[in-house]
Design an enzyme around this catalytic site. Structure first.
Site, PDB file in Angstrom:
ATOM      1  N   ASP A   1      -9.996   3.949   2.242  1.00 27.27           N
ATOM      2  CA  ASP A   1     -10.183   3.443   3.612  1.00 27.27           C
ATOM      3  C   ASP A   1     -10.819   4.474   4.554  1.00 27.27           C
ATOM      4  O   ASP A   1     -11.640   4.114   5.404  1.00 27.27           O
ATOM      5  CB  ASP A   1      -8.848   2.974   4.199  1.00 27.27           C
ATOM      6  CG  ASP A   1      -8.490   1.559   3.752  1.00 27.27           C
ATOM      7  OD1 ASP A   1      -9.396   0.807   3.348  1.00 27.27           O
ATOM      8  OD2 ASP A   1      -7.299   1.208   3.808  1.00 27.27           O
TER       9      ASP A   1
ATOM     10  N   LYS B   1       0.804  -1.234   0.000  1.00 30.04           N
ATOM     11  CA  LYS B   1       0.000   0.000   0.000  1.00 30.04           C
ATOM     12  C   LYS B   1       0.837   1.285   0.000  1.00 30.04           C
ATOM     13  O   LYS B   1       0.432   2.289  -0.575  1.00 30.04           O
ATOM     14  CB  LYS B   1      -0.945   0.016   1.217  1.00 30.04           C
ATOM     15  CG  LYS B   1      -2.140  -0.916   1.093  1.00 30.04           C
ATOM     16  CD  LYS B   1      -3.019  -0.768   2.326  1.00 30.04           C
ATOM     17  CE  LYS B   1      -4.338  -1.464   2.139  1.00 30.04           C
ATOM     18  NZ  LYS B   1      -5.284  -1.158   3.230  1.00 30.04           N
TER      19      LYS B   1
HETATM   20  P1  NAP Z   1      -0.136  -2.431  10.763  1.00 31.33           P
HETATM   21  O1  NAP Z   1       0.196  -1.219   9.978  1.00 31.33           O
HETATM   22  O2  NAP Z   1       0.800  -3.578  10.788  1.00 31.33           O
HETATM   23  O3  NAP Z   1      -0.397  -1.956  12.282  1.00 31.33           O
HETATM   24  C1  NAP Z   1      -0.683  -2.889  13.281  1.00 31.33           C
HETATM   25  C2  NAP Z   1      -1.091  -2.157  14.549  1.00 31.33           C
HETATM   26  O4  NAP Z   1      -1.477  -3.145  15.539  1.00 31.33           O
HETATM   27  C3  NAP Z   1       0.042  -1.345  15.178  1.00 31.33           C
HETATM   28  O5  NAP Z   1      -0.525  -0.236  15.830  1.00 31.33           O
HETATM   29  C4  NAP Z   1       0.624  -2.353  16.184  1.00 31.33           C
HETATM   30  O6  NAP Z   1       1.319  -1.767  17.242  1.00 31.33           O
HETATM   31  C5  NAP Z   1      -0.649  -2.991  16.692  1.00 31.33           C
HETATM   32  N1  NAP Z   1      -0.409  -4.324  17.283  1.00 31.33           N
HETATM   33  C6  NAP Z   1      -0.161  -5.482  16.626  1.00 31.33           C
HETATM   34  N2  NAP Z   1      -0.017  -6.494  17.510  1.00 31.33           N
HETATM   35  C7  NAP Z   1      -0.185  -5.952  18.739  1.00 31.33           C
HETATM   36  C8  NAP Z   1      -0.135  -6.478  20.061  1.00 31.33           C
HETATM   37  N3  NAP Z   1       0.108  -7.775  20.295  1.00 31.33           N
HETATM   38  N4  NAP Z   1      -0.369  -5.655  21.103  1.00 31.33           N
HETATM   39  C9  NAP Z   1      -0.600  -4.335  20.884  1.00 31.33           C
HETATM   40  N5  NAP Z   1      -0.660  -3.760  19.662  1.00 31.33           N
HETATM   41  C10 NAP Z   1      -0.438  -4.566  18.595  1.00 31.33           C
HETATM   42  O7  NAP Z   1      -1.530  -3.057  10.300  1.00 31.33           O
HETATM   43  P2  NAP Z   1      -2.814  -2.256   9.741  1.00 31.33           P
HETATM   44  O8  NAP Z   1      -2.772  -2.263   8.261  1.00 31.33           O
HETATM   45  O9  NAP Z   1      -2.895  -0.973  10.472  1.00 31.33           O
HETATM   46  O10 NAP Z   1      -4.016  -3.239  10.148  1.00 31.33           O
HETATM   47  C11 NAP Z   1      -4.424  -3.374  11.503  1.00 31.33           C
HETATM   48  C12 NAP Z   1      -5.694  -4.194  11.575  1.00 31.33           C
HETATM   49  O11 NAP Z   1      -6.752  -3.526  10.906  1.00 31.33           O
HETATM   50  C13 NAP Z   1      -5.588  -5.580  10.913  1.00 31.33           C
HETATM   51  O12 NAP Z   1      -6.239  -6.511  11.740  1.00 31.33           O
HETATM   52  C14 NAP Z   1      -6.339  -5.418   9.606  1.00 31.33           C
HETATM   53  O13 NAP Z   1      -6.941  -6.627   9.179  1.00 31.33           O
HETATM   54  C15 NAP Z   1      -7.418  -4.408  10.006  1.00 31.33           C
HETATM   55  N6  NAP Z   1      -7.903  -3.612   8.863  1.00 31.33           N
HETATM   56  C16 NAP Z   1      -9.234  -3.614   8.607  1.00 31.33           C
HETATM   57  C17 NAP Z   1      -9.726  -2.865   7.556  1.00 31.33           C
HETATM   58  C18 NAP Z   1     -11.189  -2.867   7.253  1.00 31.33           C
HETATM   59  O14 NAP Z   1     -11.571  -2.432   6.151  1.00 31.33           O
HETATM   60  N7  NAP Z   1     -12.037  -3.301   8.157  1.00 31.33           N
HETATM   61  C19 NAP Z   1      -8.854  -2.087   6.760  1.00 31.33           C
HETATM   62  C20 NAP Z   1      -7.484  -2.094   7.073  1.00 31.33           C
HETATM   63  C21 NAP Z   1      -7.023  -2.878   8.128  1.00 31.33           C
HETATM   64  P3  NAP Z   1       2.913  -1.489  17.121  1.00 31.33           P
HETATM   65  O15 NAP Z   1       3.040  -0.238  16.330  1.00 31.33           O
HETATM   66  O16 NAP Z   1       3.354  -1.364  18.525  1.00 31.33           O
HETATM   67  O17 NAP Z   1       3.503  -2.684  16.420  1.00 31.33           O
END
Ligand code: NAP
Length: 283
Positions: free
Chosen positions: A104, A68
């Site tokens: 998004d 992305k």
């Molecule tokens: P990302 O950029 O990898 O960010 C992940 C986030 O989760 C970071 O803030 C990370 O914290 C946190 N995290 C991960 N594991 C953790 C843990 N064990 N304890 C505390 N914090 C934790 O991923 P993303 O693209 O933002 O996606 C995040 C989620 O949103 C995913 O589950 C994805 O499927 C969902 N999502 C949904 C949609 C939708 O349309 N519904 C769209 C996009 C994403 P750190 O910075 O400390 O690592």
């Protein structure tokens, strides 16, 4: 019959994506002859593969993890949302020019207003997470004129940077980062109108049983989880048990897809049909 459409999605790995079923269902309902291919592209091949996609008769494609952000540099043009969010999730091939969009923020705002039935204007919102999805959610909140956004992230520095970036871009919204396990977090959550989980906590096959610190103190009007697999996460379940209104992440996914479909076809998703189809698909 409307003109045939050739679309696709790029990502790595690509097997898990719900986008093909979403767009194929929508196209069928509109009588559009659609091919929608999944292209599994390794990060090291992104540049050459984008060059190859340019030569295909493709009307556009979706972009998912991990491309992305990296794909931005291969676009001929970026829209305002793609620039603000710093990522592209939808590409429109406009007469050979690749236009990078991000749907998004639209998907998130639309899910909260239409399906959560909450107007975000002047609301105080607490956000867990500071990753890519949090960026889109915070841009959406600022665009919808939320009064205050408070962000908490396991890696605190990322929350601080996100709060600063949103304030610099929008000004009219008050932003703040709080420590992930702090008293300030509990205090802020207890006065928030809306609370959103944008972390991957709750995601099937990941940190499913981990909890979000301080969430029990929320008593506002809407609790949102953008995780959609499982549809009802532990975060949503514990709020429902306390009669707090909840919103699952499938709505955001559907509305971001709807906006992409609109950009390609100028037609809207049959939203209810798509939701039923995706719930079946998720099992
Ligand atoms: P990302 O950029 O990898 O960010 C992940 C986030 O989760 C970071 O803030 C990370 O914290 C946190 N995290 C991960 N594991 C953790 C843990 N064990 N304890 C505390 N914090 C934790 O991923 P993303 O693209 O933002 O996606 C995040 C989620 O949103 C995913 O589950 C994805 O499927 C969902 N999502 C949904 C949609 C939708 O349309 N519904 C769209 C996009 C994403 P750190 O910075 O400390 O690592």
């Amino acid at each position: 019959m409307t003109k045939p459409l050739a679309l696709g999605i790029i990502g790595h790995p690509i097997g898990h994506t719900l986008s093909p079923v979403m767009h194929k269902t929508a196209a069928k309902s509109h009588g559009i002859d659609l091919t929608y291919d999944a292209f599994d592209i390794k990060p090291e091949n992104l540049e050459s593969e984008i060059a190859r996609l340019r030569d295909l008769p493709l009307d556009g494609f979706n972009v998912t993890v991990p491309h992305k952000v990296a794909v931005m540099e291969y676009m001929d043009e970026l829209t305002g949302d793609a620039r603000l969010i710093g990522a592209v999730n939808t590409v429109v091939n406009q007469d050979g020019r690749l236009i990078g969009h991000n749907t998004d923020a639209y998907g998130f705002i639309t899910s909260v207003t239409k399906n959560g039935d909450v107007d975000l204007a002047n609301k105080s919102v607490f956000v867990y997470g500071a990753g890519g999805a949090a960026m889109a959610v915070c841009v959406g909140l600022a665009q919808a004129k939320a009064a205050k956004i408070v962000i908490a992230n396991r890696t605190e520095d990322k929350a601080t940077k996100l709060a600063e970036r949103i304030f610099q871009a929008f000004g009219q919204v008050q932003t703040e980062a709080v420590g992930y396990d702090s008293n300030k977090l509990v205090e802020t959550i207890s006065t928030a109108d809306i609370i959103v989980n944008t972390t991957s906590i709750g995601l099937e096959g990941g940190d499913e049983n981990q909890t979000l610190p301080g969430a029990d103190n929320f008593s506002g009007s809407l609790l949102v989880d953008i995780v959609y697999k499982p549809l009802e996460t532990e975060f949503l379940k514990s709020a429902s048990a306390k009669d707090i209104k909840t919103l699952d992440g499938l709505w955001m996914l559907i509305h971001q897809g709807d906006q992409a479909f609109w950009l390609w076809t100028k037609k809207r998703f049959p939203v209810d049909l798509i939701r039923v189809t995706l719930i079946e698909e998720l099992g």
